[in-house]
Design a protein around this motif. Structure first.
Motif, PDB file in Angstrom:
ATOM      1  N   HIS A 168     -54.474  73.553  24.790  1.00 35.20           N
ATOM      2  CA  HIS A 168     -55.689  74.348  24.929  1.00 35.20           C
ATOM      3  C   HIS A 168     -56.490  74.421  23.634  1.00 35.20           C
ATOM      4  CE1 HIS A 168     -54.610  75.236  28.970  1.00 35.20           C
ATOM      5  NE2 HIS A 168     -53.526  75.889  28.633  1.00 35.20           N
TER       6      HIS A 168
ATOM      7  N   THR B 185     -59.851  82.465  38.201  1.00 35.03           N
ATOM      8  CA  THR B 185     -60.166  81.437  37.205  1.00 35.03           C
ATOM      9  C   THR B 185     -60.477  82.074  35.859  1.00 35.03           C
ATOM     10  OG1 THR B 185     -61.064  80.016  38.949  1.00 35.03           O
ATOM     11  CG2 THR B 185     -61.673  79.485  36.681  1.00 35.03           C
TER      12      THR B 185
ATOM     13  N   ARG C 255     -57.300  83.130  34.237  1.00 39.17           N
ATOM     14  CA  ARG C 255     -56.573  81.960  33.725  1.00 39.17           C
ATOM     15  C   ARG C 255     -57.194  81.456  32.421  1.00 39.17           C
ATOM     16  NH1 ARG C 255     -57.720  76.829  35.026  1.00 39.17           N
ATOM     17  NH2 ARG C 255     -58.655  77.405  37.028  1.00 39.17           N
ATOM     18  N   ILE C 256     -58.524  81.429  32.346  1.00 38.72           N
ATOM     19  CA  ILE C 256     -59.201  81.012  31.122  1.00 38.72           C
ATOM     20  C   ILE C 256     -58.846  81.951  29.973  1.00 38.72           C
ATOM     21  CG2 ILE C 256     -61.470  80.836  30.010  1.00 38.72           C
ATOM     22  CD1 ILE C 256     -62.530  79.857  32.759  1.00 38.72           C
TER      23      ILE C 256
ATOM     24  N   GLN D  44     -55.267  81.137  28.844  1.00 37.87           N
ATOM     25  CA  GLN D  44     -55.197  79.874  28.097  1.00 37.87           C
ATOM     26  C   GLN D  44     -55.784  80.022  26.690  1.00 37.87           C
ATOM     27  OE1 GLN D  44     -57.234  77.212  30.777  1.00 37.87           O
ATOM     28  NE2 GLN D  44     -55.421  76.855  32.038  1.00 37.87           N
TER      29      GLN D  44
ATOM     30  N   GLU E  80     -61.559  71.129  35.781  1.00 43.46           N
ATOM     31  CA  GLU E  80     -60.762  72.075  36.545  1.00 43.46           C
ATOM     32  C   GLU E  80     -60.808  73.474  35.936  1.00 43.46           C
ATOM     33  OE1 GLU E  80     -56.898  70.334  36.686  1.00 43.46           O
ATOM     34  OE2 GLU E  80     -57.472  68.806  38.158  1.00 43.46           O
ATOM     35  N   TYR E  81     -61.749  73.690  35.029  1.00 44.28           N
ATOM     36  CA  TYR E  81     -61.954  74.976  34.360  1.00 44.28           C
ATOM     37  C   TYR E  81     -60.755  75.406  33.514  1.00 44.28           C
ATOM     38  CZ  TYR E  81     -66.011  75.344  37.421  1.00 44.28           C
ATOM     39  OH  TYR E  81     -67.204  75.101  38.073  1.00 44.28           O
ATOM     40  N   ASN E  82     -60.105  74.431  32.899  1.00 44.99           N
ATOM     41  CA  ASN E  82     -59.084  74.732  31.900  1.00 44.99           C
ATOM     42  C   ASN E  82     -59.764  74.861  30.540  1.00 44.99           C
ATOM     43  OD1 ASN E  82     -56.591  74.622  33.480  1.00 44.99           O
ATOM     44  ND2 ASN E  82     -57.119  72.464  33.771  1.00 44.99           N
TER      45      ASN E  82
ATOM     46  N   LYS F 168     -60.330  74.969  26.369  1.00 43.42           N
ATOM     47  CA  LYS F 168     -59.992  74.270  25.124  1.00 43.42           C
ATOM     48  C   LYS F 168     -60.767  74.943  23.986  1.00 43.42           C
ATOM     49  CE  LYS F 168     -57.954  70.137  26.554  1.00 43.42           C
ATOM     50  NZ  LYS F 168     -56.951  69.273  25.908  1.00 43.42           N
TER      51      LYS F 168
END
Length: 405
Positions: free
Chosen positions: A136, A179, A182-183, A186, A217-219, A221
């Motif tokens: 991430h 979502t 989750r963001i 991360q 996928e909306y992960n 970084k």
């Protein structure tokens, strides 16, 4: 008619001599130009700290992972920095999309013209990112120091920034509560890694939604480590000029000129509030006293009117139990006194617990009552939404965080 072969021969010789002279002059011109260009690239390489960086990366064992690109490679990759390849602009400069000869798509960060001492921020970013390996955190592929200002080459993340999405009415509704949570988790994992797992602790110093990239996928970084600093292992803070973005700056650091890991915690708290409200850290479409997001958020939280300031799509489609706990966590992250803020390890664990409680609430109501505290018992066992305001400020997680940094 007699042909004067001697005259023709002389003219032919002169012509050939002229051609040779022109060709030789042209070759000499381009040879000298190329030589000057090579010398200029070497000059820039030294000015930009290339030798120092090579030595630093060699000592870290990062020379194989971080590539030194030539200026020609990056010009070709960006079609000579064509405007059609621009994917981002800011006070720092411009980011271009590029395609390397091996087919890889990359992002190339080109700084604005800056003073030499400010330009060291790029070298600082290379040194820090070369030590980081986390899913991430943006991956640095290399750099180019042969130009007047250094260039950094990153992996390409193709879905913009978190700020792009949550502050755009047309995009915000597509990022549902699950979502967003989750963001947040991360991002917390990335900051915990920087603070506690990296070989030398790192303070990011500019945590904000526009420095959180999202993939398809909306992960999340984390990116932009130009302002980051390594914290010596025998210290827990840095005495330094405070850098960052208005609206995210730790008020304690502004007063003391001392930056700690808790400074990142404060900024992360602002990001949590952005995720909850969909509003920017500073916004000017409200009365003067409400233009700072943290103030806009904290007063309703204390007055039990939290849901009036949250984004509609979050209120309508989110898990209210989780939202309340995230709001309370954000409140603690925004404590004026840094000692009252949780560590990023505590933040990460609590966010993970919030997610698990949301997933298991229906299956294990009694277990979740224990985890959340007795103040939530009425709500979990059938109290309904009307109980939220009454019990929102008293429950707390029972987390195994005594060993957190």
């Amino acid at each position: 008619m007699m042909i004067d072969f001697q005259f023709i021969s002389i003219n032919l010789g002169i012509g050939i001599a002229l051609v040779v002279l022109v060709a030789g002059s042209t070759w000499l011109y381009w040879a000298l130009k190329k030589r000057r260009f090579v010398k200029l690239k070497k000059k820039y390489f030294q000015q930009n700290g290339g030798s120092e960086l090579r030595q630093q990366l060699s000592g870290q064992g990062s020379t194989e992972r971080i590539k030194f690109f030539t200026s020609e490679e990056l010009e070709k990759a960006t079609k000579n920095y064509d405007e059609s390849n621009i994917i981002g602009r800011g006070g720092f400069g411009t980011v271009y999309k590029g395609t390397l000869t091996d087919g890889r798509i990359v992002a190339i960060k080109k700084s604005k013209m800056v003073e030499r001492i400010q330009g060291k921020g790029f070298i600082n970013e290379v040194g820090i990112l070369s030590q980081i390996n986390h899913r991430h955190v943006i991956q640095l592929l290399g750099c180019c120091l042969e130009t007047q200002v250094p260039l950094l080459v990153y992996e390409f993340i193709n879905n913009g920034t978190l700020s792009d999405h949550i502050h755009d009415e047309n995009k915000a509704s597509a990022i549902m509560w699950e979502t967003r949570l989750r963001i947040a988790i991360q991002t917390a994992e990335a900051l915990y890694y920087l603070h506690c797992v990296a070989s030398t602790p790192i303070v990011h110093r500019d945590v904000k939604s526009s420095n959180i990239l999202l993939d398809e996928e909306y992960n999340a970084k984390m990116c932009d480590f130009g302002a980051s600093r390594l914290v010596p292992l025998d210290q827990n803070q840095l005495s330094t000029a405070v850098q960052g973005t208005p609206g995210y700056l730790d008020p304690e650091s502004l007063q003391t000129n001392r930056v700690t890991e808790k400074s990142d915690v404060y900024s992360f708290g602002v990001v949590l509030v952005e995720l909850l409200t969909g509003k920017k850290a500073l916004f000017f479409d409200r009365p003067k006293e409400q233009r700072i997001l943290t103030i806009f958020f904290l007063f309703p939280l204390k007055d039990d009117s939290l849901f009036q300031v949250l984004e509609d799509c979050i209120v309508n489609n989110g898990n209210h139990k989780q939202i309340l706990k995230v709001a309370q966590l954000a409140q603690r992250c925004l404590s004026i006194n840094g000692e009252d803020r949780p560590t990023m390890k505590e933040v990460m664990l609590e966010l993970e617990m919030i997610r698990m409680i949301g997933e298991n609430a229906e299956q294990n109501p009694e277990e979740n009552t224990y985890l959340l505290g007795e103040s939530y018992a009425h709500y979990y066992l059938g109290g309904g939404e009307s109980s939220i305001a009454t019990h929102s400020m008293t429950g707390s997680f029972l987390l195994p965080v005594s060993d957190a940094r």
